[in-house]
Design a protein around this motif. Structure first.
Motif, PDB file in Angstrom:
ATOM      1  N   GLY A 124       1.936  15.205  -8.676  1.00  0.00           N
ATOM      2  CA  GLY A 124       1.697  14.731  -7.309  1.00  0.00           C
ATOM      3  C   GLY A 124       0.275  14.959  -6.833  1.00  0.00           C
ATOM      4  O   GLY A 124       0.019  15.097  -5.630  1.00  0.00           O
ATOM      5  N   ILE A 125      -0.661  15.036  -7.773  1.00  0.00           N
ATOM      6  CA  ILE A 125      -2.057  15.333  -7.420  1.00  0.00           C
ATOM      7  C   ILE A 125      -3.020  14.529  -8.291  1.00  0.00           C
ATOM      8  O   ILE A 125      -2.620  13.974  -9.309  1.00  0.00           O
ATOM      9  CB  ILE A 125      -2.406  16.820  -7.665  1.00  0.00           C
ATOM     10  CG1 ILE A 125      -2.111  17.198  -9.135  1.00  0.00           C
ATOM     11  CG2 ILE A 125      -1.686  17.733  -6.708  1.00  0.00           C
ATOM     12  CD1 ILE A 125      -2.738  18.476  -9.602  1.00  0.00           C
ATOM     13  N   ASN A 126      -4.261  14.550  -7.908  1.00  0.00           N
ATOM     14  CA  ASN A 126      -5.320  14.165  -8.840  1.00  0.00           C
ATOM     15  C   ASN A 126      -6.237  15.379  -8.984  1.00  0.00           C
ATOM     16  O   ASN A 126      -6.474  16.102  -8.019  1.00  0.00           O
ATOM     17  CB  ASN A 126      -6.092  12.964  -8.306  1.00  0.00           C
ATOM     18  CG  ASN A 126      -6.976  12.368  -9.402  1.00  0.00           C
ATOM     19  OD1 ASN A 126      -6.952  12.827 -10.552  1.00  0.00           O
ATOM     20  ND2 ASN A 126      -7.752  11.367  -9.044  1.00  0.00           N
ATOM     21  N   ARG A 127      -6.685  15.610 -10.214  1.00  0.00           N
ATOM     22  CA  ARG A 127      -7.634  16.716 -10.399  1.00  0.00           C
ATOM     23  C   ARG A 127      -9.034  16.133 -10.377  1.00  0.00           C
ATOM     24  O   ARG A 127      -9.362  15.229 -11.157  1.00  0.00           O
ATOM     25  CB  ARG A 127      -7.383  17.428 -11.723  1.00  0.00           C
ATOM     26  CG  ARG A 127      -8.159  18.729 -11.814  1.00  0.00           C
ATOM     27  CD  ARG A 127      -8.176  19.313 -13.195  1.00  0.00           C
ATOM     28  NE  ARG A 127      -8.519  18.291 -14.170  1.00  0.00           N
ATOM     29  CZ  ARG A 127      -7.780  18.010 -15.237  1.00  0.00           C
ATOM     30  NH1 ARG A 127      -6.691  18.685 -15.484  1.00  0.00           N
ATOM     31  NH2 ARG A 127      -8.139  17.047 -16.064  1.00  0.00           N
TER      32      ARG A 127
ATOM     33  N   ASN B  52      -1.808  14.043  -3.606  1.00  0.00           N
ATOM     34  CA  ASN B  52      -1.277  12.717  -3.307  1.00  0.00           C
ATOM     35  C   ASN B  52       0.095  12.837  -2.661  1.00  0.00           C
ATOM     36  O   ASN B  52       0.306  12.482  -1.529  1.00  0.00           O
ATOM     37  CB  ASN B  52      -1.194  11.870  -4.578  1.00  0.00           C
ATOM     38  CG  ASN B  52      -2.592  11.624  -5.147  1.00  0.00           C
ATOM     39  OD1 ASN B  52      -3.572  11.626  -4.406  1.00  0.00           O
ATOM     40  ND2 ASN B  52      -2.680  11.429  -6.449  1.00  0.00           N
ATOM     41  N   LYS B  53       1.027  13.428  -3.432  1.00  0.00           N
ATOM     42  CA  LYS B  53       2.397  13.493  -2.921  1.00  0.00           C
ATOM     43  C   LYS B  53       2.898  14.939  -2.843  1.00  0.00           C
ATOM     44  O   LYS B  53       3.899  15.250  -2.219  1.00  0.00           O
ATOM     45  CB  LYS B  53       3.273  12.677  -3.890  1.00  0.00           C
ATOM     46  CG  LYS B  53       4.643  12.374  -3.398  1.00  0.00           C
ATOM     47  CD  LYS B  53       5.415  11.569  -4.431  1.00  0.00           C
ATOM     48  CE  LYS B  53       6.890  11.962  -4.447  1.00  0.00           C
ATOM     49  NZ  LYS B  53       7.192  13.059  -5.344  1.00  0.00           N
ATOM     50  N   ALA B  54       2.172  15.836  -3.533  1.00  0.00           N
ATOM     51  CA  ALA B  54       2.655  17.218  -3.659  1.00  0.00           C
ATOM     52  C   ALA B  54       2.594  17.969  -2.336  1.00  0.00           C
ATOM     53  O   ALA B  54       1.909  17.561  -1.401  1.00  0.00           O
ATOM     54  CB  ALA B  54       1.816  17.943  -4.700  1.00  0.00           C
TER      55      ALA B  54
ATOM     56  N   THR C 139       3.274  22.026  -5.340  1.00  0.00           N
ATOM     57  CA  THR C 139       4.563  21.733  -5.980  1.00  0.00           C
ATOM     58  C   THR C 139       4.957  20.300  -5.666  1.00  0.00           C
ATOM     59  O   THR C 139       4.593  19.758  -4.623  1.00  0.00           O
ATOM     60  CB  THR C 139       5.653  22.726  -5.519  1.00  0.00           C
ATOM     61  OG1 THR C 139       6.875  22.403  -6.179  1.00  0.00           O
ATOM     62  CG2 THR C 139       5.875  22.700  -4.022  1.00  0.00           C
ATOM     63  N   ASN C 140       5.684  19.704  -6.592  1.00  0.00           N
ATOM     64  CA  ASN C 140       6.051  18.298  -6.424  1.00  0.00           C
ATOM     65  C   ASN C 140       7.489  18.098  -6.863  1.00  0.00           C
ATOM     66  O   ASN C 140       7.873  18.522  -7.955  1.00  0.00           O
ATOM     67  CB  ASN C 140       5.115  17.434  -7.286  1.00  0.00           C
ATOM     68  CG  ASN C 140       5.230  15.968  -6.965  1.00  0.00           C
ATOM     69  OD1 ASN C 140       5.458  15.608  -5.807  1.00  0.00           O
ATOM     70  ND2 ASN C 140       5.083  15.126  -7.973  1.00  0.00           N
ATOM     71  N   LYS C 141       8.280  17.455  -6.008  1.00  0.00           N
ATOM     72  CA  LYS C 141       9.668  17.156  -6.380  1.00  0.00           C
ATOM     73  C   LYS C 141       9.647  15.810  -7.067  1.00  0.00           C
ATOM     74  O   LYS C 141       9.065  14.857  -6.576  1.00  0.00           O
ATOM     75  CB  LYS C 141      10.492  17.153  -5.092  1.00  0.00           C
ATOM     76  CG  LYS C 141      11.909  16.743  -5.203  1.00  0.00           C
ATOM     77  CD  LYS C 141      12.849  17.866  -4.766  1.00  0.00           C
ATOM     78  CE  LYS C 141      14.300  17.569  -5.159  1.00  0.00           C
ATOM     79  NZ  LYS C 141      14.513  17.214  -6.560  1.00  0.00           N
TER      80      LYS C 141
END
Ligand code: GLA
Ligand code: ZN
Length: 685
Positions: free
Chosen positions: A521-524, A557-559, A578-580
């Motif tokens: 849920g991310i971009n690094r 992004n979504k985390a 954390t990301n579901k």
């Protein structure tokens, strides 16, 4: 396989026996048998270094002495693990066929000497090993004392001779088909490195090419494959002649790192052996770490070797006292020999075998610890310790074959290890891949939760929690494997320096791979390197924790953000998220931290998972509890890895295996004390 090893109800106790060193000392050979019985030693490994005693001149064999030893051992009820002698060859062979000797990376032919100094590609070496192995199998295959084959000894190392260059090129052609593919995969347009003829391709050398990462990685893979190929050559006739005798080869581990042998991919090798065995030499009582620190490293390696086949394994070598190759070769303190021996069994070993049975009189290992010292005495402490371990192993023999059931896995990958170590960038002295895996493992060891150590391509279905730190190199297939695990309900922990190169060591273009972006849920965006003196912190659940070495800048992004950086350019930016996703959940830890963060982080995520050890009511981080289970019983090993008295509290309804009586539920343990307990499955889940 219905064989002698499976029918053997005892745990294996004994070790490397080298009667070829004592053939002109018949009294000593006679004493050995008496002392083996006396120390409850039931198994010897024979023949690792016997080639010149078995074939003193080319084509002339002398098996008489070995016949007698094998018969004698069998008569006293002992098992024989019979080795092939390819770990060291006779001088006549090197003299007559110099091609059997290794060539180093500077293309210098080695002289005869040492051991493990042979070329795995040499046709002559292969032919000579075939002849002797076949003779051993034909002569002893039907002998009722033979328990197992021990192929060679600690395979390792590499050779750069012309045969090996040829084999390497063949291996590359098979992989890449065309030179164009190879040039592209190794990024050979850089520095004008493109090849126009396969003969231009050479193994890495300090005199030539050492900086093409794709080449280095493929060379390491080739060396593993060539080693396995040699092993397969060694076992070809043995398998045919003795199809029911199981085969092992002794793997190596470096307890300090901690990691299995760095230059051979044992995940690959493990598929070709019937039983995993390894050689373990921890430096107990050293002056740079606590006993619990070292114990957790040994545990990590035992768990890694057990996970290779997910079944019980063997300790093929260990020392009853000290080794002779550390800076300081300290003897084990009272109690440590039993504790360290039981520790292996607690993690899935079905043996404690030593190097070696009797101390050599001369040459390089004459001071290496052994069961029988130069005094030939049955009174000294080491002998008595070994005897005591033998007695205890007899009392707990029903443990043999039982397994461990882990719901947590940590991912280790040789390819990733090799590529990351070889990468030029990051910080050369703080890469610490295996040390990082061990830091994560440490939480579970401290809390007595069983862990498997597995490759990223493994079947993940049986795990609740998978921890994949620093997967710098990861293939798209392995990314897919992790995604499926999470979709199906798994919990995945990933960290900084993940998803940077693919299996060819080529950078993933367009940044953090899309599938990993979705998964976490991310971009690094960036990875920052910290000097050892630099500090940053992250906050988590109202506490602050030190950041060391590496810190990613993360765009969410979504985390959901669990933690923020405190200082520096990344101040107030997300550090842990954390990301579901699907039925599962991921966590991404953006920075390397001090251990206390991992302690609190795993406490936080484990609330959702029932992973605690059901035996323990009140534990202690220096008292390790490990359990194995069979069809009807659970076996629990309670081990005090400290110099202090400890008290722990366990559940009721547990029995002591050694006394046979019901156990107290308050266990008062003296320094280094061990308790071995059991419970019935029906009473205890
Ligand atoms: C290795 C070898 C043994 C012996 C020991 C000494 O494990 O296999 O032959 O040399 O080391 O520690
Ligand atoms: Zn070679």
């Amino acid at each position: 396989m219905n064989n002698k090893y499976e029918k053997e109800r005892r745990l294996l106790h004994g070790g490397d026996y080298s009667p070829e060193q004592w053939l002109s000392y018949p009294d000593i050979l006679a004493d050995d048998l008496i002392m083996m019985k006396d120390t409850h030693s039931n198994t010897v490994s024979l023949g690792m270094f016997s080639w010149s005693a078995l074939e003193p001149t080319e084509g002339e064999f002398n098996f008489d002495w070995l016949d007698k030893i094998i018969n004698d051992i069998y008569k006293i009820g002992g098992n024989i693990i019979l080795a092939t002698p390819s770990g060291a060859r006779p001088a006549w062979m090197s003299q007559k066929y110099p091609e059997v000797l290794r060539t180093n990376n500077k293309r210098e032919k080695m002289l005869h000497g040492g051991r493990h100094n042979h070329c795995y590609s040499s046709p002559v070496y292969r032919e000579k090993t075939s002849i002797i192995n076949k003779k051993l199998a034909e002569r002893y295959g039907e002998h009722p004392g033979i328990l197992m084959w021990h192929i060679s000894n600690e395979y390792g190392g590499e050779c750069h001779c012309n045969y090996c260059q040829e084999s390497f090129r063949k291996w590359l052609k098979n992989k890449y088909i065309t030179l164009e593919n190879l040039n592209n995969s190794w990024w050979n347009s850089f520095w004008s490195h493109s090849f126009t003829d396969w003969l231009q391709v050479e193994s890495p050398s300090s005199l030539g090419e050492e900086n093409v990462h794709g080449l280095n990685l493929d060379w390491k893979r080739f060396v593993t494959d060539q080693t396995i190929d040699f092993y397969k050559h060694e076992i070809k006739d043995i398998r045919k002649i003795t199809p029911t005798i199981p085969i092992t080869t002794n793997f190596m581990g470096d307890v300090n790192k901690p990691a299995p042998h760095g230059s051979t991919d044992y995940h690959k090798f493990a598929k070709h052996v019937d039983i995993i065995s390894w050689d373990c030499y921890p430096n107990w009582h050293n002056d740079y770490e606590s006993t619990a620190d070292l114990a957790s490293k040994v545990a990590f390696l035992d768990d890694h070797f057990r996970s290779m086949k997910k079944k019980s394994f063997l300790i093929m070598e260990s020392t009853p006292s000290s080794v002779n190759w550390q800076d300081f070769n300290k003897a084990k303190r009272p109690g440590m020999h039993l504790l360290s021996s039981i520790q292996h069994i607690a993690h899935g070993s079905d043996s404690n075998l030593y190097f070696q049975w009797r101390k050599s009189r001369g040459s390089s290992e004459k001071f290496h610890g052994a069961v029988i010292d130069h005094d030939n005495s049955t009174e000294n402490r080491v002998y008595q310790d070994v005897k005591f371990v033998g007695e205890i192993m007899e009392r707990i023999k029903s443990v043999k074959g039982s397994n461990k059931n882990s719901k947590v896995a940590i991912i280790y990958d040789w390819n990733n290890h090799w590529a990351f170590e070889d990468s030029q960038g990051f910080a050369s002295s703080t890469k610490k891949y295996t040390e990082t895996l061990h830091e994560h493992y440490r939480y579970f060891w401290n809390h007595d939760i069983s862990v498997d150590i597995i490759p990223p391509s493994d079947d993940l279905d049986n795990y609740d929690l998978v921890i994949a730190p620093m997967l710098y190199l990861i293939s798209e297939d392995d990314i897919e494997n992790l995604c499926n695990f999470v979709k199906n309900g798994g919990i995945l922990v990933g960290t900084y320096i993940t998803g940077i190169v693919n299996e060819f060591d080529l950078i993933y273009l367009n940044g953090f791979p899309e599938k990993l972006q979705k998964l976490f849920g991310i971009n690094r965006i960036e990875n920052d390197i910290l000097y050892p003196t630099e500090r940053n912190e992250l906050s988590f659940e109202n506490n602050n924790y030190k950041i060391l070495d590496y810190a990613d800048t993360i765009q969410v992004n979504k985390a959901e953000v669990l933690s923020y950086y405190k200082n520096d350019v990344s101040s107030n930016k997300p550090a842990v998220v954390t990301n579901k996703i699907g039925k599962g959940r991921t966590y991404y830890i953006g920075a390397r931290t001090e251990y206390t963060f991992l302690e609190d982080f795993y406490n936080f995520i484990l609330v959702q998972l029932e992973l605690s050890n059901p035996l323990i009511k009140v534990g202690d981080t220096e008292v390790s509890v490990q359990s194995r289970s069979s069809l009807h019983k659970n076996y629990h090993f309670v081990m005090n890895f400290s110099e202090n008295n400890k008290t722990i509290e366990i559940t009721n309804g547990i029995f002591d295996m050694v006394s046979g009586k019901k156990s107290d539920f308050i266990l008062n343990l003296k320094p280094y004390e061990v308790r071995i307990l059991y419970s019935y499955n029906k009473d205890f889940k």
